[in-house]
Design an enzyme around this catalytic site. Structure first.
Site, PDB file in Angstrom:
ATOM      1  CE  LYS A 118      -4.029  -2.021   1.996  1.00 34.14           C
ATOM      2  NZ  LYS A 118      -5.102  -1.848   3.412  1.00 34.14           N
TER       3      LYS A 118
ATOM      4  CG  HIS B  15      -2.152  -3.780  -1.506  1.00 34.65           C
ATOM      5  ND1 HIS B  15      -3.414  -4.279  -1.788  1.00 34.65           N
ATOM      6  CD2 HIS B  15      -1.886  -4.360  -0.462  1.00 34.65           C
ATOM      7  CE1 HIS B  15      -3.747  -4.980  -0.698  1.00 34.65           C
ATOM      8  NE2 HIS B  15      -2.917  -5.169   0.003  1.00 34.65           N
TER       9      HIS B  15
END
Length: 533
Positions: free
Chosen positions: A384, A409
């Site tokens: 992330k 991610h």
């Protein structure tokens, strides 16, 4: 052997068939000599001739058999007989020769020295017997004068002692090798200390019938500036996990002080032995043990070799711990940096790590695996770091395009770590990639299902979702405790591994305690439903 009238006076002193001593015991510091002959006079004269002799400061202890069958019973019960003085003709013309085969082939005893004695050489021609039977000497009874008898027995004992020494050294070296392999596998100071004490017992007990062992011992290492007892046996068992200063035994302290000043850090006198080692990282380590005998030169050589390997094991462990601590520090800093991007997650990383360890242990994994998964799990959202803040912290629902960004991610985080040589980092890379997979195969990024998903990733999936639902997020309030558990019941065998869901439901009070502990520390209770506490 010629027997004169004086010799016949000892006939009444000869032991009864099958007896060796009045109490049946044999001192451990004696050479055992088995006389096998059907003539009582031969036993009496042989015993009389050499009973007061010594070899290497050890006297002789005689065992008596009057037939091949009696000899077999004695040999089966005494595995440390040094010499057998064996007649050929007893209950049959070849009783002695059959006993030789029994000793070598059935008992598989190639250590005992066999001296064949015969009064009828025609029954067992020397050339034939020497070639066909594994004997060590051949004598006619008529030639065994006092001097020749002594030379024959001492030569046999010298050969026996040499063979036993070689065999004990071989066993000792084998134990050193086995012990070294074992101690190098120890993953903690406590296990290493305990393993060293266990292996020390094995090394010292080289004989199956040994009557000695280290009855008491302890292993000590300096941890965070204080010397602590890592492991202990016997009378020291009560001191485990306590500072060495609590052990009020002057003899032990004296032995440790002596070990400090010895060239190899090893000291042993009067059954009190100590070993001192300072690792490359500066940690001081002690080992103290007591045994019921004095160590001979061979024992000392084996122990010095063992302690050399133990030193390497301690160094290896301390160096690995240093590397692991550095890795942990880096990993936690990375996780904290990621967590700071989203203030509302509170102590999400810390709680997930604790849940992961709890699930792993209850699943049946080892302490080492549970600790590795716990540490690796802190990086599960590393990917992330590449997600824009506008998407990551969006207070409302995500658009399909934004959801694709979020899904990416896992691959981004995996690519950051996948080439690492560290087992922890490789585990973290796998967790990052797989922790959004589902048990029913409807997850991402690869649509894995069931056991295709690694257990570490399945555990993190449960822990991550459990924590996400039970805590406030920027786009919603925390769910009630019952709603969270209901969700997991509904998703058992769908989103989550059913066995892990069962563990979570059965251990919900333990999970609640972890939640409370870290939520209270971080002040993350705001916005949480009242029934969560």
């Amino acid at each position: 052997m010629m027997i004169d009238d004086d010799a016949l006076l000892f006939k009444d002193e000869a032991p009864e068939p099958g007896e060796s001593r009045a109490d049946g015991s044999i001192p451990q510091d004696r050479w055992k000599i088995l006389i096998v002959d059907d003539e009582v006079d031969v036993h009496s004269v042989t015993t009389y001739m050499i009973k007061d002799m010594e070899y290497h400061n050890k006297k002789f202890e005689f065992l008596h058999a009057y037939s091949g069958q009696e000899a077999r019973q004695i040999l089966a019960g005494h595995h440390d007989i040094a010499v057998v003085l064996l007649d050929v003709v007893m209950e049959t013309d070849d009783s002695g020769l059959q006993l030789v085969r029994y000793i070598r082939e059935v008992l598989n005893n190639h250590t005992v020295r066999i001296v064949l004695r015969t009064g009828q050489p025609g029954k067992a021609p020397p050339a034939k017997v020497i070639l066909e039977y594994d004997i060590n000497d051949y004598r006619e009874k008529t030639e065994l004068t006092l001097e020749r008898m002594l030379v024959t027995v001492i030569s046999a004992l010298r050969s026996y002692n040499f063979i036993v020494t070689l065999e004990n050294n071989r066993k000792g070296l084998r134990k050193i090798i086995d012990a070294s392999g074992d101690i190098f596998e120890r993953q903690s100071l406590e296990k290493l200390g305990s393993g060293v004490l266990d292996q020390l017992t094995s090394i010292l007990q080289l004989h199956e019938d040994a009557l000695y062992s280290h009855s008491s011992g302890l292993a000590v290492s300096k941890i965070q500036g204080q010397s602590v007892v890592l492991a202990a046996t016997g009378k020291f068992s009560q001191y485990v996990d306590q500072p060495i200063g609590e052990v009020k035994i002057a003899l032990m302290r004296g032995a440790l002080d002596q070990a400090r000043s010895c060239p190899h850090g090893f000291y042993c006198e009067s059954g009190k032995c100590a070993w001192y080692f300072k690792s490359q990282t500066g940690s001081e380590n002690f080992l103290y043990f007591e045994i019921a005998k004095e160590l001979d030169e061979d024992d000392r050589d084996l122990l010095e070799l063992f302690f050399t390997n133990v030193s390497l094991a301690f160094d290896n462990l301390f160096l690995n711990r240093g590397i692991e601590e550095s890795q942990k520090e880096i990993i936690y800093h990375m996780a904290e940096a990621m967590e700071c991007r989203s203030d509302e997650t509170g102590s999400h990383v810390r709680r997930v790590a604790e849940y992961v360890r709890l699930l792993a242990l209850k699943y049946g994994l080892s302490e080492e695996e549970a600790e590795m998964f716990k540490l690796a799990s802190t990086l599960h959202d590393l990917g992330k770091i590449g997600v824009p803040d506008a998407v990551l912290n969006k207070p409302g629902p995500l658009t399909p395009e934004e959801y694709q960004i979020i899904q990416a991610h896992v691959r981004q985080g995996h690519e950051l770590l996948t080439n690492s040589g560290s087992p922890v980092i490789r585990t973290a890379a796998r967790i990052i990639l797989e922790h959004h997979e589902r048990w029913d195969g409807r997850g991402y990024p690869r649509g894995l299902n069931g056991d295709e998903i690694h257990i570490s990733s399945r555990i993190v999936s449960v822990a991550d979702v459990f924590d996400a639902l039970s805590n406030r997020r920027i786009y919603r309030e925390a769910w009630s405790w019952e709603d969270v558990l209901t969700y997991f019941r509904e998703q058992r065998g769908k989103h989550f591994d059913p066995r892990l869901v069962d563990i979570l439901l059965a251990s919900q009070e333990e999970f609640r305690r972890v939640w409370l502990q870290y939520s209270e520390v971080t002040g993350a209770l705001s916005g949480v439903s009242s029934d969560m506490v």
